[in-house]
Enzyme design. Structure first.
Site, short mmCIF file in Angstrom:
data_model
loop_
_atom_site.label_atom_id
_atom_site.label_comp_id
_atom_site.label_asym_id
_atom_site.label_seq_id
_atom_site.Cartn_x
_atom_site.Cartn_y
_atom_site.Cartn_z
N ASN A 152 0.80 -1.23 0.00
CA ASN A 152 0.00 0.00 0.00
C ASN A 152 0.83 1.28 0.00
O ASN A 152 0.33 2.32 -0.41
CB ASN A 152 -1.03 -0.01 1.13
CG ASN A 152 -0.42 0.04 2.50
OD1 ASN A 152 0.72 -0.38 2.69
ND2 ASN A 152 -1.16 0.54 3.47
N VAL A 231 -0.41 -12.36 9.55
CA VAL A 231 0.94 -12.75 9.14
C VAL A 231 1.96 -12.27 10.17
O VAL A 231 2.89 -13.00 10.55
CB VAL A 231 1.27 -12.21 7.73
CG1 VAL A 231 2.71 -12.49 7.36
CG2 VAL A 231 0.33 -12.80 6.69
N GLU A 249 4.89 -4.10 12.23
CA GLU A 249 3.92 -3.01 12.06
C GLU A 249 2.71 -3.60 11.35
O GLU A 249 2.84 -4.08 10.22
CB GLU A 249 4.51 -1.88 11.20
CG GLU A 249 5.61 -1.08 11.86
CD GLU A 249 5.14 -0.29 13.06
OE1 GLU A 249 3.93 -0.01 13.17
OE2 GLU A 249 5.99 0.04 13.90
N CYS A 283 -2.88 2.01 6.47
CA CYS A 283 -2.95 1.44 7.83
C CYS A 283 -3.56 2.46 8.78
O CYS A 283 -4.12 2.09 9.80
CB CYS A 283 -1.57 1.02 8.28
SG CYS A 283 -0.34 2.30 8.07
N GLU A 463 8.76 2.80 13.46
CA GLU A 463 9.45 3.19 12.23
C GLU A 463 9.77 4.67 12.33
O GLU A 463 9.19 5.39 13.15
CB GLU A 463 8.52 3.02 11.01
CG GLU A 463 7.91 1.66 10.84
CD GLU A 463 8.68 0.77 9.90
OE1 GLU A 463 9.91 0.94 9.74
OE2 GLU A 463 8.06 -0.13 9.32
P1 NAD Z 1 0.19 -9.18 4.17
O1 NAD Z 1 0.36 -9.52 5.61
O2 NAD Z 1 -0.69 -10.03 3.35
O3 NAD Z 1 1.62 -9.20 3.43
C1 NAD Z 1 2.70 -8.40 3.86
C2 NAD Z 1 4.00 -9.03 3.37
O4 NAD Z 1 4.22 -10.26 4.04
C3 NAD Z 1 4.02 -9.34 1.88
O5 NAD Z 1 5.31 -9.09 1.37
C4 NAD Z 1 3.71 -10.84 1.85
O6 NAD Z 1 4.18 -11.49 0.70
C5 NAD Z 1 4.48 -11.30 3.09
N1 NAD Z 1 4.00 -12.56 3.69
C6 NAD Z 1 2.76 -13.12 3.60
N2 NAD Z 1 2.71 -14.27 4.33
C7 NAD Z 1 3.96 -14.42 4.87
C8 NAD Z 1 4.54 -15.40 5.74
N3 NAD Z 1 3.84 -16.44 6.19
N4 NAD Z 1 5.82 -15.24 6.12
C9 NAD Z 1 6.54 -14.16 5.70
N5 NAD Z 1 6.05 -13.21 4.87
C10 NAD Z 1 4.78 -13.34 4.47
O7 NAD Z 1 -0.27 -7.65 4.12
P2 NAD Z 1 -0.62 -6.74 2.85
O8 NAD Z 1 -1.96 -7.12 2.32
O9 NAD Z 1 0.54 -6.72 1.91
O10 NAD Z 1 -0.70 -5.29 3.52
C11 NAD Z 1 -1.87 -4.77 4.13
C12 NAD Z 1 -1.69 -4.76 5.64
O11 NAD Z 1 -0.54 -4.01 5.99
C13 NAD Z 1 -2.84 -4.08 6.35
O12 NAD Z 1 -3.21 -4.84 7.47
C14 NAD Z 1 -2.26 -2.73 6.78
O13 NAD Z 1 -2.88 -2.16 7.90
C15 NAD Z 1 -0.85 -3.13 7.06
N6 NAD Z 1 0.03 -1.97 7.04
C16 NAD Z 1 0.52 -1.52 8.23
C17 NAD Z 1 1.35 -0.41 8.28
C18 NAD Z 1 1.90 0.08 9.59
O14 NAD Z 1 2.88 0.82 9.58
N7 NAD Z 1 1.32 -0.29 10.73
C19 NAD Z 1 1.70 0.25 7.08
C20 NAD Z 1 1.18 -0.23 5.88
C21 NAD Z 1 0.36 -1.35 5.87
#
Ligand code: NAD
Length: 499
Positions: A152, A231, A249, A283, A463
């Site tokens: 995102n 995750v 995060e 997020c 961060e």
């Molecule tokens: P996601 O958890 O599906 O994936 C994030 C990353 O983890 C990707 O690179 C994915 O390929 C990898 N991944 C997936 N399964 C894994 C595993 N078992 N082991 C290791 N890596 C794995 O999340 P998304 O859909 O890419 O992002 C959306 C989420 O991110 C939302 O929940 C959003 O709130 C959060 N987000 C949080 C922040 C913050 O700073 N708090 C910032 C941006 C996004």
């Protein structure tokens, strides 16, 4: 023509040993395949980690100001390519171009900021309790850092991780989201052009399997993850069991509080931007608006008319307010929450369905949606939906508003609109999120301040700002005794002095 990106391992652009590739389509038009990239196997990931582990032996001894010079050059290159980078962000994940420029600018800002830290990275010097002795604390890197990122903020979030990891002397294996490969490629290419030595930055494309292989590689000293709660929990549990440093995060269920004395127009403006910006896929997106009863009817009317007027479309078009969501599973998940909300007794006051027609049929578009009659315990008011959807929850006073705000499993961002300075300060003290905004929406972080959340949003790290340095380094305490004799801390005191 569709481009095929490769992994970057030990300074070489490398085809995957797995022989497997993934594709990414444009979410505004899924017939438009924008690129392909490796689906890295465990072996591909291991090769990247091996290169990073070897490069660490020399990179950690490069003086930090020299490391920072590479980052400064990278920031310069990014600034020169801002428009191109921004267009790629829009094409691969859908946010409107104006917001994509903001994403890139945040990456540039972070890179310049961290480059400055190369000449700071303050430790402590303190007096010793013993004569002829000097004490200090210095930072040391973890070794190989695994940076696992979501789609995102495909430039900003990787910059939050890669830059502080590099300046503190770590080497990196970067595993970006499979939904934002172009930005990942461009960023690593820029770091290469800026002069990073081979092996210091490695890029392994792929999905969850590549991510898991990276987390589990014993040579990885620290994992920095941004993504979903589910995750993140898995990664946190693995790292906990294996005593691996981990920075998480995760999601948010952020709220804007609007009190009766608020500037109504300003509050509506902030709510529209925070709820529907990036199609609600931030997020920090405001997915709850907690409105005091006196102002609720007027606020709701204005919000609905503003939400209904938002124009959906391809993020590259200047007329678009709200782009697509990232992919079909996201579209389906948002759709499921419409049912959940209805079953719980909430009303869909506007939106509520996939947007079709007017050239939207081949994209993942969802209508900007406002739920009313929402109670704080409903699933739609507790769970992260991650789409252009927000809830209006009524409250009687500040105390109740704050309790509703804090009563969720996440703790990222919250905001309050009020003209009463006492209420603003009370809210600031009592809202238990990592970020609080007064008379502004829930989004809009600046890179020189800590960013992160409490409760289920994180694990206590932050961060950005100087706090980022704490995530990517450990403290080493150094005692230098120049007395020429054995001195015993706590025990060597002048005769007869028992303290
Ligand atoms: P996601 O958890 O599906 O994936 C994030 C990353 O983890 C990707 O690179 C994915 O390929 C990898 N991944 C997936 N399964 C894994 C595993 N078992 N082991 C290791 N890596 C794995 O999340 P998304 O859909 O890419 O992002 C959306 C989420 O991110 C939302 O929940 C959003 O709130 C959060 N987000 C949080 C922040 C913050 O700073 N708090 C910032 C941006 C996004």
């Amino acid at each position: 023509m569709r481009e095929a990106f490769r992994n970057y391992i030990n300074g070489r652009w490398t085809e995957p040993k797995s022989g497997n590739w993934l594709d990414r389509e444009n979410p505004a038009d899924y017939a438009d395949a924008v690129c392909s990239f490796p689906d890295s196997s465990r072996q591909d990931v291991a090769n990247a980690v091996g290169a990073a582990a070897e490069a660490f032996e020399s990179w950690c001894f490069v003086p930090a100001p020299r490391r920072a010079e590479v980052l400064f050059r990278a920031a310069e290159i990014m600034a020169g390519r801002k428009e191109e980078l921004a267009r790629d962000v829009t094409i691969e994940m859908g946010k409107v171009l104006k917001e994509a420029r903001g994403d890139v600018q945040e990456g540039i800002d972070m890179t310049y900021y961290v480059a400055g830290e190369g000449r700071c990275m303050w430790g402590q010097t303190t007096p010793s309790e013993l004569p002829d002795k000097f004490n200090m604390s210095v930072r040391q890197p973890h070794g190989v850092v695994a940076a696992i990122t979501p789609w995102n903020f495909p430039i900003a979030v990787p910059c939050w991780k890669l830059m502080p990891a590099l300046v503190t002397g770590n080497t990196v294996v970067f595993k970006p989201s499979p939904f934002s490969p172009i930005s990942a490629y461009s960023l690593v290419r820029i770091l290469e052009e800026a002069g990073l030595p081979p092996g210091v930055m490695n890029l392994a494309f792929g999905g969850d399997k590549a991510g898991a292989a990276l987390v589990e590689d014993p040579r990885v000293g620290m994992v920095s993850f941004t993504g979903s709660l589910e995750v993140g929990r898995e990664i946190g549990a693995y790292c906990g069991r294996n005593n691996k440093r981990v920075h998480l995060e995760m999601g948010g269920k952020n709220a804007i509080l609007v009190l009766d004395d608020a500037d109504l127009d300003l509050a509506v403006e902030g709510a529209v931007w925070s709820a529907f910006g990036t199609s609600g896929q931030r997020c920090t997106a405001a997915s709850r608006i907690i409105v005091q009863s006196g102002i609720a009817p007027g606020f709701t009317d204005q919000l609905l008319s503003r939400a209904q007027a938002l124009r959906l479309g391809d993020g590259l078009a200047a007329t678009t307010d709200v782009g697509p969501v990232v992919n079909m599973p996201a579209l389906e998940k948002i759709g499921r929450y419409m049912e959940i909300g209805r079953d719980e007794g909430a009303a869909i006051a506007c939106g509520g369905a996939r947007a079709l027609g007017d050239g939207l049929d081949k994209g993942y578009f969802f209508q900007p949606t406002v739920f009313t009659d929402v109670r704080p315990a409903m699933r739609i008011a507790q769970e992260e939906i991650f789409g252009p959807v927000t809830d209006i929850i009524r409250c009687s006073d500040l105390e109740q508003a704050v309790a509703i705000n804090n009563g969720v499993q996440f703790g990222l961002s919250s905001a309050i609109y009020t003209r009463d300075i006492s209420k603003a300060f009370k809210a600031m003290e009592r809202m238990t999120t990592g970020i609080v905004y007064i008379n502004a929406g829930t989004i809009g972080a600046e890179v020189h301040l800590p960013f992160g959340g409490t409760r289920g949003t994180g694990n206590g790290h932050r961060e950005a700002g100087q706090a980022a340095l704490d995530s990517y380094s450990e403290w080493k305490t150094v005692y230098i005794d120049y007395s020429g004799r054995l001195q015993k801390a706590q025990m060597d005191r002048p005769e007869g002095d028992q303290g």
